[in-house]
Design a protein around this motif. Structure first.
Motif, PDB file in Angstrom:
ATOM      1  N   SER A 150       0.790  -1.225   0.000  1.00 18.33           N
ATOM      2  CA  SER A 150       0.000   0.000   0.000  1.00 18.33           C
ATOM      3  C   SER A 150       0.824   1.277   0.000  1.00 18.33           C
ATOM      4  N   GLY A 151       2.150   1.157   0.063  1.00 12.04           N
ATOM      5  CA  GLY A 151       2.985   2.345  -0.029  1.00 12.04           C
ATOM      6  C   GLY A 151       3.850   2.599   1.186  1.00 12.04           C
ATOM      7  N   VAL A 152       4.667   3.638   1.081  1.00 13.73           N
ATOM      8  CA  VAL A 152       5.660   3.937   2.113  1.00 13.73           C
ATOM      9  C   VAL A 152       5.016   4.230   3.460  1.00 13.73           C
ATOM     10  N   ARG A 176       6.589  10.662   0.118  1.00 13.77           N
ATOM     11  CA  ARG A 176       6.358  12.087   0.370  1.00 13.77           C
ATOM     12  C   ARG A 176       7.600  12.706   1.002  1.00 13.77           C
ATOM     13  N   LEU A 177       7.647  14.020   0.956  1.00 20.82           N
ATOM     14  CA  LEU A 177       8.794  14.727   1.518  1.00 20.82           C
ATOM     15  C   LEU A 177       8.963  14.437   3.012  1.00 20.82           C
ATOM     16  N   GLY A 194       7.252   9.378  -8.687  1.00 19.36           N
ATOM     17  CA  GLY A 194       6.460   9.359  -9.906  1.00 19.36           C
ATOM     18  C   GLY A 194       5.448  10.480  -9.883  1.00 19.36           C
ATOM     19  N   SER A 195       4.324  10.266  -9.194  1.00 20.13           N
ATOM     20  CA  SER A 195       3.291  11.303  -9.133  1.00 20.13           C
ATOM     21  C   SER A 195       3.783  12.553  -8.423  1.00 20.13           C
ATOM     22  N   ALA A 196       4.738  12.418  -7.506  1.00 20.59           N
ATOM     23  CA  ALA A 196       5.262  13.598  -6.806  1.00 20.59           C
ATOM     24  C   ALA A 196       5.966  14.559  -7.752  1.00 20.59           C
ATOM     25  N   ALA A 197       6.391  14.071  -8.908  1.00 24.65           N
ATOM     26  CA  ALA A 197       7.031  14.933  -9.903  1.00 24.65           C
ATOM     27  C   ALA A 197       6.029  15.513 -10.890  1.00 24.65           C
ATOM     28  N   ARG A 198       4.743  15.214 -10.691  1.00 24.14           N
ATOM     29  CA  ARG A 198       3.680  15.661 -11.604  1.00 24.14           C
ATOM     30  C   ARG A 198       2.534  16.243 -10.785  1.00 24.14           C
TER      31      ARG A 198
END
Length: 223
Positions: A150-152, A176-177, A194-198
């Motif tokens: 489910s992610g970090v 996330r940051l 990925g999405s964090a760069a968009r």
């Protein structure tokens, strides 16, 4: 220096990632399927457009099975001929174990090139067994992982626990940051976005400014 990798879908994305300070791009197609192999033409265009390393996805079908292994091996040869020099791959059996024949044959096809074992590790039945099974394969230099399916957010404890392993942990998957301080304090020094760069979503290109923000944040957190 900490590594910042950005997902790119085309040459425009790769150029923006490089302008923002990315160290490397992961080149994929079809994010609706979580990233498949790009075309040889796209690989050639991206390699001509940027100077930073380009790590190319080897995956033809959604999910973590290799699919048609013969087709995958043919695509691997085509991508190498188009200029691909680094790769991303990882295949599981239906019961969640690493698929040794598939992984080994693809690794043989890339002939010693550096590669990342991707987030299939987050979907496997036994992370330790998977890491041990592929540890000696030539060219392996890291695992792209969120620590959880489910992610970090849910996998950060696993990432911290694995930070001292023999291969580099490339933390990514909903990164996330605010995840950076605990990860870097644990010794993780490679990050994948990925999405964090968009900021405008996947239908929009990579934002050099967003990448620049991440570059500054990663550099600020260095010990």
């Amino acid at each position: 220096m900490a590594l910042l990798e950005v997902i790119a879908l085309d040459a425009r994305d790769a150029v923006a990632a490089q302008e923002g300070g990315a160290d490397r791009v992961e080149l994929v197609a079809d994010m609706a399927a979580d990233g498949l192999s790009p075309s040889p033409a796209t690989v050639a265009e991206v390699r001509a457009a940027v100077d930073i390393p380009v790590r190319v996805m080897l995956r033809l079908v959604d999910g973590f099975a290799p699919g048609d292994l013969g087709a995958l091996l043919r695509r691997t040869v085509e991508l190498r001929s188009a200029g691909a020099e680094e790769f991303v791959l990882g295949f599981l059996t239906p019961d969640g174990a690493v698929d040794p024949p598939a992984v080994t044959r693809v690794v043989e096809a890339i002939d010693g090139a550096p590669w990342t074992f991707h987030r299939a590790i987050d979907h496997c039945a036994d992370r330790s067994a998977l890491r041990a099974a592929v540890a000696e394969l030539p060219g392996l230099d890291g695992f792209l992982t969120a620590g959880a399916t489910s992610g970090v957010d849910h996998g950060i404890a696993t990432l911290v626990a694995e930070a001292s392993g023999p291969q580099r942990i490339l933390a990514g998957g909903g990164l996330r940051l605010d995840h950076l301080p605990p990860l870097m304090q644990a010794g993780i020094d490679a990050f994948h976005i990925g999405s964090a760069a968009r900021p405008q979503g996947w239908m929009s290109p990579v934002s050099a400014e967003a990448v620049r923000t991440w570059r500054a944040a990663v550099d600020d957190q260095r010990p």
